[in-house]
Design a protein around this motif. Structure first.
Motif, PDB file in Angstrom:
ATOM      1  N   GLY A 180      53.998  12.657  33.616  1.00 15.68           N
ATOM      2  CA  GLY A 180      54.101  13.755  34.577  1.00 15.68           C
ATOM      3  C   GLY A 180      55.209  13.609  35.605  1.00 15.68           C
ATOM      4  N   LYS A 181      56.163  12.709  35.352  1.00 17.28           N
ATOM      5  CA  LYS A 181      57.248  12.513  36.326  1.00 17.28           C
ATOM      6  C   LYS A 181      58.118  13.772  36.436  1.00 17.28           C
ATOM      7  N   SER A 182      58.574  14.252  35.279  1.00 17.90           N
ATOM      8  CA  SER A 182      59.419  15.454  35.307  1.00 17.90           C
ATOM      9  C   SER A 182      58.626  16.644  35.822  1.00 17.90           C
ATOM     10  N   THR A 183      57.355  16.688  35.468  1.00 15.59           N
ATOM     11  CA  THR A 183      56.519  17.792  35.938  1.00 15.59           C
ATOM     12  C   THR A 183      56.439  17.792  37.464  1.00 15.59           C
ATOM     13  N   LEU A 184      56.328  16.600  38.043  1.00 16.68           N
ATOM     14  CA  LEU A 184      56.277  16.511  39.498  1.00 16.68           C
ATOM     15  C   LEU A 184      57.598  17.019  40.108  1.00 16.68           C
TER      16      LEU A 184
ATOM     17  N   THR B 115      68.247  17.680  36.447  1.00 22.14           N
ATOM     18  CA  THR B 115      67.203  17.564  35.435  1.00 22.14           C
ATOM     19  C   THR B 115      67.484  16.456  34.428  1.00 22.14           C
ATOM     20  N   GLN B 116      66.430  16.123  33.725  1.00 22.17           N
ATOM     21  CA  GLN B 116      66.509  15.167  32.639  1.00 22.17           C
ATOM     22  C   GLN B 116      67.275  15.818  31.490  1.00 22.17           C
ATOM     23  N   GLY B 117      68.009  15.043  30.726  1.00 24.30           N
ATOM     24  CA  GLY B 117      68.603  15.601  29.513  1.00 24.30           C
ATOM     25  C   GLY B 117      70.003  16.148  29.701  1.00 24.30           C
TER      26      GLY B 117
ATOM     27  N   GLU C   2      62.799   7.033  36.980  1.00 24.63           N
ATOM     28  CA  GLU C   2      63.460   6.111  36.050  1.00 24.63           C
ATOM     29  C   GLU C   2      62.476   5.431  35.110  1.00 24.63           C
ATOM     30  N   GLN C   3      62.978   5.099  33.937  1.00 23.15           N
ATOM     31  CA  GLN C   3      62.215   4.250  33.021  1.00 23.15           C
ATOM     32  C   GLN C   3      62.808   2.845  33.053  1.00 23.15           C
ATOM     33  N   ASN C   4      64.036   2.769  33.568  1.00 25.99           N
ATOM     34  CA  ASN C   4      64.695   1.488  33.704  1.00 25.99           C
ATOM     35  C   ASN C   4      64.199   0.860  35.008  1.00 25.99           C
TER      36      ASN C   4
HETATM   37  N1  LIG Z   1      56.961  23.040  29.117  1.00 22.58           N
HETATM   38  C1  LIG Z   1      55.828  22.362  28.834  1.00 22.58           C
HETATM   39  N2  LIG Z   1      54.755  23.022  28.352  1.00 22.58           N
HETATM   40  C2  LIG Z   1      53.592  22.345  28.077  1.00 22.58           C
HETATM   41  N3  LIG Z   1      53.428  21.033  28.247  1.00 22.58           N
HETATM   42  C3  LIG Z   1      54.466  20.331  28.733  1.00 22.58           C
HETATM   43  C4  LIG Z   1      55.720  20.958  29.038  1.00 22.58           C
HETATM   44  N4  LIG Z   1      56.569  20.018  29.498  1.00 22.58           N
HETATM   45  C5  LIG Z   1      55.874  18.848  29.472  1.00 22.58           C
HETATM   46  N5  LIG Z   1      54.619  19.023  29.013  1.00 22.58           N
HETATM   47  C6  LIG Z   1      53.588  17.990  28.881  1.00 22.58           C
HETATM   48  O1  LIG Z   1      53.309  17.499  30.159  1.00 22.58           O
HETATM   49  C7  LIG Z   1      53.121  16.104  30.130  1.00 22.58           C
HETATM   50  C8  LIG Z   1      54.005  15.442  31.171  1.00 22.58           C
HETATM   51  O2  LIG Z   1      55.356  15.719  30.837  1.00 22.58           O
HETATM   52  P1  LIG Z   1      56.556  15.234  31.725  1.00 22.58           P
HETATM   53  O3  LIG Z   1      57.771  15.856  31.166  1.00 22.58           O
HETATM   54  O4  LIG Z   1      56.254  15.486  33.144  1.00 22.58           O
HETATM   55  O5  LIG Z   1      56.548  13.678  31.424  1.00 22.58           O
HETATM   56  P2  LIG Z   1      57.552  12.595  31.943  1.00 22.58           P
HETATM   57  O6  LIG Z   1      56.753  11.661  32.778  1.00 22.58           O
HETATM   58  O7  LIG Z   1      58.741  13.209  32.570  1.00 22.58           O
HETATM   59  O8  LIG Z   1      57.942  11.877  30.596  1.00 22.58           O
HETATM   60  P3  LIG Z   1      59.359  11.389  30.058  1.00 22.58           P
HETATM   61  O9  LIG Z   1      59.557  10.023  30.575  1.00 22.58           O
HETATM   62  O10 LIG Z   1      59.185  11.392  28.590  1.00 22.58           O
HETATM   63  O11 LIG Z   1      60.400  12.342  30.534  1.00 22.58           O
HETATM   64  C9  LIG Z   1      53.417  15.663  28.720  1.00 22.58           C
HETATM   65  O12 LIG Z   1      52.190  15.407  28.076  1.00 22.58           O
HETATM   66  C10 LIG Z   1      54.100  16.817  28.089  1.00 22.58           C
HETATM   67  O13 LIG Z   1      53.737  16.936  26.743  1.00 22.58           O
END
Ligand SMILES: Nc1ncnc2c1ncn2[C@@H]1O[C@H](COP(=O)(O)OP(=O)(O)OP(=O)(O)O)[C@@H](O)[C@H]1O
Ligand SMILES: [Mg+2]
Lengths: 298, 246
Positions: B39-43, B82-84, B191-193
């Motif tokens: 959930g890092k990117s989600t946050l 953003t990531q990517g 970060e993952q690093n």
């Molecule tokens: N657009 C989306 N729609 C539905 N589910 C999503 C979406 N984006 C991410 N998820 C889900 O939300 C959860 C958290 O995703 P997130 O991208 O926040 O992870 P992360 O910590 O950033 O991981 P990573 O290190 O791989 O980037 C994951 O289980 C992912 O499958």
């Protein structure tokens, strides 16, 4: 030879109108990720609104004003349609998602609604759009009707304007950003919903311009949008769907093919030639002449 | 500068963030760590407004920003990278950078910032007229960070700047991020690093299952076995590879 040139000129001027509509369909596609099937009706609405403005300001020097007036009015109608009806659907994802399917149905529905609204207002009769253009211009053996010249000049000006807007202005840069990736555009501080309205408004204004330009050489009628939609789609696909310069080239090709076909083969099958061209191009180059990877569109 | 209090949110009916609380002080670099899909990117999306939080509050610079449209949050001086490495491939390097400055009207100021970005990333100056599509991964990441700087934000959210890059490039990028921070920027970096991130940052948070699991000053976290345990695989290699920063 002269016959050939006449046909080419007619083909080019009709073709550039196809190109204008194809361009605006492509603009909507690249900006909003929707294939807008009601665009023929926007074109029809543009022609009628042009007629309204024409009756208001009168003939002669007023023609550019008629064009501009109709573009502005139709642009705002388009913005309203998008805000009221399409926004809910595209917000859920549009494009290739399930919501995109709903969007396609919705735009078909809008096409029928607009036809009926126009029918209620202006009736079923084809109305003349009697702009007095004056005598044809003679260049050597060729008599070039001024209406055709008008079409070509106005369309080229509009297309150049759109190009400069997209490539040279700050707002145009923002529009391209929104077309390519809405999330990133948001993160650049761009007001994405506003830009979407702007793109749709511009696209509708361009379709309206096409309607006003065709008006004087054809009649204005409620069902005029159906034919142009099909031709414009053929043009857009020939040029590479979503590619803006491609749409214009596609339009010109469709127009000239149609005109030459009607002149040399048979006028009865006029509507077939565009599709023969389409099939040919799709066989040789499935992505269209300027077709690119969808990821670098706009 | 940034205060996040029990933020919840997710995609549709799937809740990903289950009450995240964290804080970033002005001028500080904070690392946000956690495994894949935690959930890092989600946050970060919840902070930048791309995702509407369903609960909790986000305060930036003394004002609530949760639920605000993303472009308005950018205008307040909070930018997300953003990531990517998502640059606009069909635009030139310079157009991408100018887009980053979209919210600014002062031409002279924008030119100054552009020069500063070119100073951080000289390779972008060389490639300014080139399409972003022709850049390498590292150059793209530099472009994205540079673009984030163009609006002269008060704070930047960085999402995995080292992902999918060669070790040498990672080192370069971290070095510049460190410089940007020393020049006065406030940063929240995902970060993952882990090791590299904790060497650079002052404070760190570890997120797991949508809540903050562990937090503490960076030096303390580096030695913490729990932090290492939160990461399975991957990062051990990174740790051995990525030294030489200090
Ligand atoms: N657009 C989306 N729609 C539905 N589910 C999503 C979406 N984006 C991410 N998820 C889900 O939300 C959860 C958290 O995703 P997130 O991208 O926040 O992870 P992360 O910590 O950033 O991981 P990573 O290190 O791989 O980037 C994951 O289980 C992912 O499958
Ligand atoms: Mg992520």
């Amino acid at each position: 030879m002269q016959y050939f040139l006449d046909l080419v000129i007619v083909g080019l001027s009709i073709g550039i109108v196809y190109g204008l509509v194809a361009l605006s369909i492509s603009l909507v596609y690249s900006g909003l990720d929707i294939v807008h099937f009601a665009h023929g009706e926007i074109y029809m609405l543009g022609a009628f609104l042009g007629l309204v403005v024409f009756q208001f300001v009168g003939a002669g020097p007023g023609y550019p004003l008629v064009l501009l007036g109709s573009m502005v009015l139709t642009g705002f109608v388009g913005v309203a349609i998008e805000r009221l009806f399409y926004r809910r659907l595209t917000r859920a994802g549009g494009g290739y998602t399930f919501a995109g399917m709903g969007m396609i149905i919705c735009s078909f529905g809008m096409s029928i609604v607009l036809q009926n609204v126009a029918f209620l207002i202006w009736g079923p009769k084809a109305l003349p759009f009697p702009v007095p253009f004056g005598m044809p211009i003679e260049i050597g053996d060729i008599a070039l009707p001024r209406s055709y010249l008008w079409i070509i000049i106005a369309a080229v000006v509009l297309m150049t304007g759109l190009h400069l807007f997209l490539k040279k202005t700050r707002l145009g840069l923002a529009v391209r950003a929104v077309a390519h990736n809405k999330e990133i555009a948001y993160l650049m501080g761009i007001n994405v919903p506003l830009m979407i309205s702007l793109v749709f408004g511009i696209a509708c204004a361009l379709a309206a311009a096409a309607g006003v330009l065709i008006g004087p050489i054809n009649y204005v009628q409620v069902l005029m949008g159906i034919g142009i939609l099909i031709k414009a789609f053929a043009a857009a696909v020939v040029g590479g769907f979503g590619n803006l310069p491609g749409a214009v080239v596609g339009g010109l090709l469709v127009g000239v093919t149609e005109s030459l076909g009607a002149g040399y083969v048979s006028g009865n099958y006029k509507d077939i030639y565009a599709f023969l061209l389409l099939i040919l191009v799709l066989m040789l180059r499935p992505s269209g002449i300027f077709g690119v990877d969808a990821r670098v569109k706009a | 500068m940034l205060e996040i209090d029990s933020v919840e949110g997710g995609y549709g009916s799937v809740q990903i963030l289950n009450g995240v609380t964290l804080k970033v002080a002005r001028g500080q670099m904070v690392a946000l760590l956690g495994g894949n899909g935690t959930g890092k990117s989600t946050l970060l999306k919840a902070i930048s407004g791309l995702l509407k939080p369903t609960g909790g509050t986000i305060t930036f610079d003394g004002q609530r920003i949760d639920g605000l449209r993303p472009d308005l949050i950018v205008r307040r001086g909070l930018v997300q990278v953003t990531q990517g490495k998502e640059a606009y491939p069909a635009m030139t390097v310079e157009e991408n950078l100018r887009l980053g400055a979209f919210v600014r009207r002062d031409r002279a100021g924008v030119r100054r910032t552009l020069d500063r970005v070119f100073e951080y990333f000289p390779v972008l100056r060389e490639r300014r007229g080139q399409l972003a599509a022709t850049l390498s991964g590292g150059q793209l990441q530099m472009l994205c960070i540079g673009r984030g700087l163009m609006s002269e934000p008060k704070m930047i959210l960085l999402d995995e700047p080292s992902a999918a890059l060669a070790p040498q490039i990672v080192l370069d990028i971290f070095r510049i991020i460190g410089r940007i921070c020393r020049d006065g920027m406030t940063l929240l970096m995902v970060e993952q690093n882990v090791r590299m991130a904790l060497l650079l940052a002052e404070y760190g948070y570890v997120i797991k299952d949508g809540v903050i699991h562990i937090e503490g000053p960076a030096e303390a976290l580096i030695g913490d076995d729990n932090v290492r345990l939160s990461y399975l695989g991957g990062t051990v290699a990174d740790r051995d590879r990525g030294l030489g920063l200090h």
